[in-house]
Scaffold this motif. Structure first.
Motif, PDB file in Angstrom:
ATOM      1  N   LEU A 198       0.826  -1.214   0.000  1.00  0.00           N
ATOM      2  CA  LEU A 198       0.000   0.000   0.000  1.00  0.00           C
ATOM      3  C   LEU A 198       0.858   1.261   0.000  1.00  0.00           C
ATOM      4  O   LEU A 198       0.524   2.249  -0.652  1.00  0.00           O
ATOM      5  CB  LEU A 198      -0.943  -0.011   1.206  1.00  0.00           C
ATOM      6  CG  LEU A 198      -2.166  -0.920   1.040  1.00  0.00           C
ATOM      7  CD1 LEU A 198      -2.931  -1.021   2.357  1.00  0.00           C
ATOM      8  CD2 LEU A 198      -3.083  -0.388  -0.076  1.00  0.00           C
ATOM      9  N   LEU A 199       1.956   1.199   0.744  1.00  0.00           N
ATOM     10  CA  LEU A 199       2.869   2.340   0.788  1.00  0.00           C
ATOM     11  C   LEU A 199       3.372   2.674  -0.622  1.00  0.00           C
ATOM     12  O   LEU A 199       3.430   3.842  -1.023  1.00  0.00           O
ATOM     13  CB  LEU A 199       4.042   1.971   1.697  1.00  0.00           C
ATOM     14  CG  LEU A 199       4.708   3.068   2.509  1.00  0.00           C
ATOM     15  CD1 LEU A 199       3.697   3.717   3.442  1.00  0.00           C
ATOM     16  CD2 LEU A 199       5.875   2.504   3.306  1.00  0.00           C
ATOM     17  N   GLU A 200       3.719   1.631  -1.356  1.00  0.00           N
ATOM     18  CA  GLU A 200       4.197   1.807  -2.736  1.00  0.00           C
ATOM     19  C   GLU A 200       3.096   2.381  -3.631  1.00  0.00           C
ATOM     20  O   GLU A 200       3.324   3.310  -4.395  1.00  0.00           O
ATOM     21  CB  GLU A 200       4.661   0.461  -3.305  1.00  0.00           C
ATOM     22  CG  GLU A 200       5.971  -0.019  -2.732  1.00  0.00           C
ATOM     23  CD  GLU A 200       7.140   0.833  -3.215  1.00  0.00           C
ATOM     24  OE1 GLU A 200       7.028   1.472  -4.277  1.00  0.00           O
ATOM     25  OE2 GLU A 200       8.165   0.864  -2.524  1.00  0.00           O
ATOM     26  N   LEU A 201       1.912   1.786  -3.552  1.00  0.00           N
ATOM     27  CA  LEU A 201       0.818   2.233  -4.414  1.00  0.00           C
ATOM     28  C   LEU A 201       0.470   3.686  -4.125  1.00  0.00           C
ATOM     29  O   LEU A 201       0.287   4.497  -5.031  1.00  0.00           O
ATOM     30  CB  LEU A 201      -0.426   1.356  -4.215  1.00  0.00           C
ATOM     31  CG  LEU A 201      -0.304  -0.155  -4.483  1.00  0.00           C
ATOM     32  CD1 LEU A 201      -1.669  -0.825  -4.377  1.00  0.00           C
ATOM     33  CD2 LEU A 201       0.322  -0.443  -5.833  1.00  0.00           C
ATOM     34  N   ARG A 202       0.397   4.007  -2.840  1.00  0.00           N
ATOM     35  CA  ARG A 202       0.026   5.373  -2.449  1.00  0.00           C
ATOM     36  C   ARG A 202       1.103   6.365  -2.835  1.00  0.00           C
ATOM     37  O   ARG A 202       0.811   7.479  -3.268  1.00  0.00           O
ATOM     38  CB  ARG A 202      -0.184   5.454  -0.941  1.00  0.00           C
ATOM     39  CG  ARG A 202      -1.466   4.828  -0.481  1.00  0.00           C
ATOM     40  CD  ARG A 202      -1.717   5.256   0.972  1.00  0.00           C
ATOM     41  NE  ARG A 202      -2.300   4.175   1.726  1.00  0.00           N
ATOM     42  CZ  ARG A 202      -1.693   3.511   2.700  1.00  0.00           C
ATOM     43  NH1 ARG A 202      -0.465   3.822   3.066  1.00  0.00           N
ATOM     44  NH2 ARG A 202      -2.319   2.528   3.314  1.00  0.00           N
ATOM     45  N   GLY A 203       2.368   5.962  -2.688  1.00  0.00           N
ATOM     46  CA  GLY A 203       3.476   6.840  -3.048  1.00  0.00           C
ATOM     47  C   GLY A 203       3.366   7.261  -4.499  1.00  0.00           C
ATOM     48  O   GLY A 203       3.521   8.441  -4.840  1.00  0.00           O
ATOM     49  N   ALA A 204       3.078   6.292  -5.383  1.00  0.00           N
ATOM     50  CA  ALA A 204       2.904   6.617  -6.799  1.00  0.00           C
ATOM     51  C   ALA A 204       1.607   7.399  -6.990  1.00  0.00           C
ATOM     52  O   ALA A 204       1.543   8.322  -7.802  1.00  0.00           O
ATOM     53  CB  ALA A 204       2.885   5.338  -7.630  1.00  0.00           C
ATOM     54  N   GLY A 205       0.589   7.022  -6.227  1.00  0.00           N
ATOM     55  CA  GLY A 205      -0.716   7.653  -6.370  1.00  0.00           C
ATOM     56  C   GLY A 205      -0.703   9.139  -6.072  1.00  0.00           C
ATOM     57  O   GLY A 205      -1.406   9.913  -6.718  1.00  0.00           O
TER      58      GLY A 205
END
Ligand SMILES: [Zn+2]
Length: 155
Positions: A16-23
């Motif tokens: 989730l951290l990765e997805l949100r970072g890109a998001g």
């Protein structure tokens, strides 16, 4: 049907951290859940972020990213249990997702997290993410919500 994918809460949190970072930069991202098969289970030990190019509505893994992934899998004796990627809007499997899926074995899982994961937590992950599974006939079929727990489990 494939093995049950078992993933730990910290791996989901990292995903989730990765997805949100890109998001937050208006980009999709793909994260791979790597693990080892043991009987009817695949125990995920790692959230792997492959080298990728991404925009608001697609991601793409160049040849070098695929080579790095394959050598990482080989060195650590892991398999790709599932791919997880974010969408700017609703969770569905686009034609490009069907075509460019990284996991290709029968029973493979592809999870799509809506709204770049920005409003998803480890607790709401299972409810928010849509799950698709590659059928015998090589088609990505959505797993109905009531059957999702038979495909993967967070513990
Ligand atoms: Zn997609």
């Amino acid at each position: 049907m494939g093995a049950l994918v078992v993933v730990s809460a910290p791996v989901v949190a990292k995903t989730l951290l990765e997805l949100r970072g890109a998001g937050t930069e208006n980009c999709e991202r793909v994260v791979l859940w790597l693990g080892a098969r043991s009987g009817n289970y695949v125990n995920v030990s790692e959230a792997f972020v492959p080298l990728q190019e991404a925009e608001e509505d697609y991601f793409w893994i160049p040849q070098r990213g695929m080579s790095e992934l394959l050598s990482h899998l080989h060195q650590n004796r892991l398999m790709t249990a599932a791919q997880v990627h974010s969408h700017p809007g609703h969770a569905f499997h686009s034609e490009a997702d069907d075509r460019w899926a990284i996991v290709r074995h029968e029973g493979a899982l592809s999870l799509v997290v809506p709204f770049f994961g920005l409003s998803t937590t480890e607790e709401t992950f299972t409810g928010d993410a849509a799950v698709f599974q590659l059928s015998k006939g090589n088609r990505w079929l959505e797993v109905p919500p009531e059957s999702v727990h038979r495909r993967y489990r967070i513990e």
